[in-house]
Write a protein that holds these residues in place. Sequence first.
Motif, PDB file in Angstrom:
ATOM      1  N   PHE A  99      -0.357 -16.908 -22.045  1.00  0.00           N
ATOM      2  CA  PHE A  99      -1.483 -17.269 -21.186  1.00  0.00           C
ATOM      3  C   PHE A  99      -1.122 -17.297 -19.698  1.00  0.00           C
ATOM      4  CE2 PHE A  99      -2.919 -19.456 -25.173  1.00  0.00           C
ATOM      5  CZ  PHE A  99      -4.099 -18.750 -25.331  1.00  0.00           C
ATOM      6  N   THR A 100       0.113 -17.655 -19.367  1.00  0.00           N
ATOM      7  CA  THR A 100       0.480 -17.785 -17.958  1.00  0.00           C
ATOM      8  C   THR A 100       0.968 -16.475 -17.349  1.00  0.00           C
ATOM      9  OG1 THR A 100       2.738 -18.483 -18.530  1.00  0.00           O
ATOM     10  CG2 THR A 100       1.068 -20.220 -18.245  1.00  0.00           C
ATOM     11  N   ILE A 101       0.928 -15.391 -18.138  1.00  0.00           N
ATOM     12  CA  ILE A 101       1.318 -14.071 -17.631  1.00  0.00           C
ATOM     13  C   ILE A 101       0.156 -13.086 -17.699  1.00  0.00           C
ATOM     14  CG2 ILE A 101       2.780 -12.051 -18.047  1.00  0.00           C
ATOM     15  CD1 ILE A 101       5.014 -13.889 -18.894  1.00  0.00           C
ATOM     16  N   GLY A 102      -0.514 -13.023 -18.849  1.00  0.00           N
ATOM     17  CA  GLY A 102      -1.531 -12.011 -19.087  1.00  0.00           C
ATOM     18  C   GLY A 102      -2.595 -11.865 -18.011  1.00  0.00           C
ATOM     19  N   PRO A 103      -3.296 -12.944 -17.621  1.00  0.00           N
ATOM     20  CA  PRO A 103      -4.398 -12.787 -16.666  1.00  0.00           C
ATOM     21  C   PRO A 103      -3.965 -12.235 -15.310  1.00  0.00           C
ATOM     22  CG  PRO A 103      -4.444 -14.961 -17.707  1.00  0.00           C
ATOM     23  CD  PRO A 103      -3.132 -14.346 -18.055  1.00  0.00           C
ATOM     24  N   TYR A 104      -2.695 -12.398 -14.963  1.00  0.00           N
ATOM     25  CA  TYR A 104      -2.222 -12.011 -13.634  1.00  0.00           C
ATOM     26  C   TYR A 104      -1.464 -10.678 -13.657  1.00  0.00           C
ATOM     27  CZ  TYR A 104      -3.248 -16.892 -13.900  1.00  0.00           C
ATOM     28  OH  TYR A 104      -3.886 -18.070 -14.175  1.00  0.00           O
ATOM     29  N   LEU A 105      -0.976 -10.288 -14.846  1.00  0.00           N
ATOM     30  CA  LEU A 105      -0.253  -9.026 -14.975  1.00  0.00           C
ATOM     31  C   LEU A 105      -1.159  -7.893 -15.442  1.00  0.00           C
ATOM     32  CD1 LEU A 105       2.463  -7.543 -14.834  1.00  0.00           C
ATOM     33  CD2 LEU A 105       2.893  -8.273 -17.196  1.00  0.00           C
ATOM     34  N   PHE A 106      -2.092  -8.175 -16.347  1.00  0.00           N
ATOM     35  CA  PHE A 106      -2.959  -7.133 -16.901  1.00  0.00           C
ATOM     36  C   PHE A 106      -3.667  -6.305 -15.826  1.00  0.00           C
ATOM     37  CE2 PHE A 106      -3.602  -9.602 -21.140  1.00  0.00           C
ATOM     38  CZ  PHE A 106      -2.427  -9.051 -21.634  1.00  0.00           C
ATOM     39  N   PRO A 107      -4.277  -6.933 -14.809  1.00  0.00           N
ATOM     40  CA  PRO A 107      -4.997  -6.111 -13.812  1.00  0.00           C
ATOM     41  C   PRO A 107      -4.087  -5.166 -13.038  1.00  0.00           C
ATOM     42  CG  PRO A 107      -5.654  -8.427 -13.671  1.00  0.00           C
ATOM     43  CD  PRO A 107      -4.432  -8.380 -14.534  1.00  0.00           C
ATOM     44  N   HIS A 108      -2.785  -5.430 -13.034  1.00  0.00           N
ATOM     45  CA  HIS A 108      -1.852  -4.590 -12.285  1.00  0.00           C
ATOM     46  C   HIS A 108      -1.264  -3.471 -13.141  1.00  0.00           C
ATOM     47  CE1 HIS A 108      -1.703  -7.072  -8.608  1.00  0.00           C
ATOM     48  NE2 HIS A 108      -1.944  -8.076  -9.436  1.00  0.00           N
ATOM     49  N   PHE A 109      -0.833  -3.795 -14.376  1.00  0.00           N
ATOM     50  CA  PHE A 109      -0.139  -2.757 -15.128  1.00  0.00           C
ATOM     51  C   PHE A 109      -1.079  -1.860 -15.933  1.00  0.00           C
ATOM     52  CE2 PHE A 109       0.001  -5.413 -19.072  1.00  0.00           C
ATOM     53  CZ  PHE A 109      -0.191  -4.424 -20.037  1.00  0.00           C
ATOM     54  N   ILE A 110      -2.287  -2.336 -16.271  1.00  0.00           N
ATOM     55  CA  ILE A 110      -3.193  -1.493 -17.054  1.00  0.00           C
ATOM     56  C   ILE A 110      -3.567  -0.210 -16.301  1.00  0.00           C
ATOM     57  CG2 ILE A 110      -5.536  -1.359 -18.014  1.00  0.00           C
ATOM     58  CD1 ILE A 110      -5.186  -4.209 -19.028  1.00  0.00           C
ATOM     59  N   PRO A 111      -3.951  -0.266 -15.018  1.00  0.00           N
ATOM     60  CA  PRO A 111      -4.218   1.011 -14.310  1.00  0.00           C
ATOM     61  C   PRO A 111      -2.991   1.915 -14.253  1.00  0.00           C
ATOM     62  CG  PRO A 111      -5.132  -0.850 -13.104  1.00  0.00           C
ATOM     63  CD  PRO A 111      -4.263  -1.434 -14.181  1.00  0.00           C
ATOM     64  N   GLN A 112      -1.807   1.317 -14.098  1.00  0.00           N
ATOM     65  CA  GLN A 112      -0.573   2.109 -14.082  1.00  0.00           C
ATOM     66  C   GLN A 112      -0.387   2.818 -15.422  1.00  0.00           C
ATOM     67  OE1 GLN A 112       1.594   2.553 -11.610  1.00  0.00           O
ATOM     68  NE2 GLN A 112       1.705   0.742 -10.313  1.00  0.00           N
ATOM     69  N   LEU A 113      -0.584   2.095 -16.509  1.00  0.00           N
ATOM     70  CA  LEU A 113      -0.386   2.675 -17.829  1.00  0.00           C
ATOM     71  C   LEU A 113      -1.431   3.739 -18.134  1.00  0.00           C
ATOM     72  CD1 LEU A 113       1.359   2.532 -20.365  1.00  0.00           C
ATOM     73  CD2 LEU A 113      -0.212   0.801 -21.275  1.00  0.00           C
ATOM     74  N   LEU A 194       0.326 -28.181 -17.011  1.00  0.00           N
ATOM     75  CA  LEU A 194      -0.315 -27.718 -18.236  1.00  0.00           C
ATOM     76  C   LEU A 194       0.058 -28.641 -19.385  1.00  0.00           C
ATOM     77  CD1 LEU A 194       0.274 -23.855 -18.004  1.00  0.00           C
ATOM     78  CD2 LEU A 194      -1.906 -25.053 -17.743  1.00  0.00           C
ATOM     79  N   GLY A 195      -0.713 -28.558 -20.477  1.00  0.00           N
ATOM     80  CA  GLY A 195      -0.438 -29.390 -21.633  1.00  0.00           C
ATOM     81  C   GLY A 195       0.727 -28.881 -22.458  1.00  0.00           C
ATOM     82  N   GLU A 196       1.136 -29.681 -23.424  1.00  0.00           N
ATOM     83  CA  GLU A 196       2.236 -29.293 -24.308  1.00  0.00           C
ATOM     84  C   GLU A 196       1.864 -28.035 -25.090  1.00  0.00           C
ATOM     85  OE1 GLU A 196       3.404 -32.514 -26.757  1.00  0.00           O
ATOM     86  OE2 GLU A 196       3.895 -33.850 -25.088  1.00  0.00           O
ATOM     87  N   GLY A 197       2.866 -27.206 -25.353  1.00  0.00           N
ATOM     88  CA  GLY A 197       2.632 -25.930 -26.020  1.00  0.00           C
ATOM     89  C   GLY A 197       2.778 -24.765 -25.078  1.00  0.00           C
ATOM     90  N   HIS A 198       2.640 -25.032 -23.772  1.00  0.00           N
ATOM     91  CA  HIS A 198       2.844 -23.990 -22.768  1.00  0.00           C
ATOM     92  C   HIS A 198       4.318 -23.983 -22.357  1.00  0.00           C
ATOM     93  CE1 HIS A 198      -1.325 -22.783 -21.898  1.00  0.00           C
ATOM     94  NE2 HIS A 198      -1.643 -24.044 -22.116  1.00  0.00           N
ATOM     95  N   CYS A 199       4.969 -22.837 -22.510  1.00  0.00           N
ATOM     96  CA  CYS A 199       6.381 -22.769 -22.135  1.00  0.00           C
ATOM     97  C   CYS A 199       6.563 -22.954 -20.629  1.00  0.00           C
ATOM     98  CB  CYS A 199       6.995 -21.443 -22.590  1.00  0.00           C
ATOM     99  SG  CYS A 199       6.210 -19.963 -21.913  1.00  0.00           S
ATOM    100  N   PHE A 200       5.535 -22.622 -19.838  1.00  0.00           N
ATOM    101  CA  PHE A 200       5.659 -22.777 -18.392  1.00  0.00           C
ATOM    102  C   PHE A 200       5.782 -24.256 -18.017  1.00  0.00           C
ATOM    103  CE2 PHE A 200       3.819 -22.957 -14.030  1.00  0.00           C
ATOM    104  CZ  PHE A 200       4.814 -22.233 -13.402  1.00  0.00           C
ATOM    105  N   ARG A 201       5.118 -25.114 -18.761  1.00  0.00           N
ATOM    106  CA  ARG A 201       5.249 -26.558 -18.529  1.00  0.00           C
ATOM    107  C   ARG A 201       6.710 -26.979 -18.720  1.00  0.00           C
ATOM    108  NH1 ARG A 201       2.400 -31.616 -19.962  1.00  0.00           N
ATOM    109  NH2 ARG A 201       3.889 -33.055 -20.878  1.00  0.00           N
ATOM    110  N   ASP A 202       7.328 -26.503 -19.803  1.00  0.00           N
ATOM    111  CA  ASP A 202       8.720 -26.859 -20.078  1.00  0.00           C
ATOM    112  C   ASP A 202       9.649 -26.334 -18.986  1.00  0.00           C
ATOM    113  OD1 ASP A 202       7.828 -28.017 -22.439  1.00  0.00           O
ATOM    114  OD2 ASP A 202       8.125 -26.172 -23.584  1.00  0.00           O
ATOM    115  N   GLN A 203       9.341 -25.145 -18.479  1.00  0.00           N
ATOM    116  CA  GLN A 203      10.180 -24.566 -17.430  1.00  0.00           C
ATOM    117  C   GLN A 203      10.082 -25.369 -16.138  1.00  0.00           C
ATOM    118  OE1 GLN A 203       8.545 -20.629 -17.524  1.00  0.00           O
ATOM    119  NE2 GLN A 203       9.916 -19.933 -19.137  1.00  0.00           N
TER     120      GLN A 203
END
Length: 307
Positions: A99-113, A194-203
């Motif tokens: 969740f903490t990567i997809g929304p911000y990476l998809f708009p950039h790499f999908i046109p490239q791909l 973020l709530g528990e379950g998000h690895c970004f919170r742990d990081q």
Amino acid sequence: MTLNELRYIVTLAQEQHFGRAAERCFVSQPTLSIAVKKLEEELGTPLFERSKSRVQTTPLGDKIVAQAQLVLEQTARIKEIASEGKGQLISPLNVGAIFTIGPYLFPHFIPQLQRMAPEMPLYVEEGYTATLRQRLRKGDLDAIIISLPFTEPDVVTLNLYDEPFVVLMDHNHPLAEKQRIHPEDLNDHDVLLLGEGHCFRDQILEACPNLQPRLENRAHTRTAAEGSSLDTLRHMVASGLGITILPHSAALASHYASDILVTRSFVDPVPTRTVALAWRASFPRHKAIDALKKAIVQCDFSDAEEV
């Protein structure tokens, strides 16, 4: 006994809830319930213990679910072998991201791909690391984009890039006067996580261990509601509830003007996360993985709107 029935019991064992399992399998709850009951009757043994609050496997059911998981993985392998004879950049590619990567990476790499492989349909989804791991193992996903650490037997992991963390705050916040933020500077300020379950919170808690005692004491640290996203945290900051820590890509993807929200970098050593690509070692479409990797690596976030 059908593959669908095996998929139903594996999903039900994971979710421990008929409604959620049915939703993941894209069927109605009665359909899933009837199919599970039918399989139990065929096998002559109950696979699940049912109660009002949860569903859990019986000791024998646990062994049968584990074997069903292996069958589904082997079935996915058969499909992969069959696809070897087809164009590797023509068949659909199924990619998941946390969740903490997809929304911000998809708009950039999908046109490239799309430019690299215009004939290859791309299906994307977001989820927690644990969910994406399971879907990769079952063959529902061909590759996943996650944050390290990540280990899984028979899965190849490739580091893509390192991403720094930044602090997001109201432009009038006292910390906005600083050019760089020390983790200790966050003390005595309301920090949203973020709530528990998000690895970004742990990081974040690993990078800023001074937040952990405050979180346990509920002092100046607030956890967002379950299901909240980084964008939710951003809106909470804009509404004056506190400050938060975001990955660089998420901080850039803002619709707030610079006279509302600003970001500040951390002092060295800057907290970072490593974003990686993972796929099954048996996945035969190496050209598709290579194209995906190149599309992601070539992403340039500098053209995003800065906050």
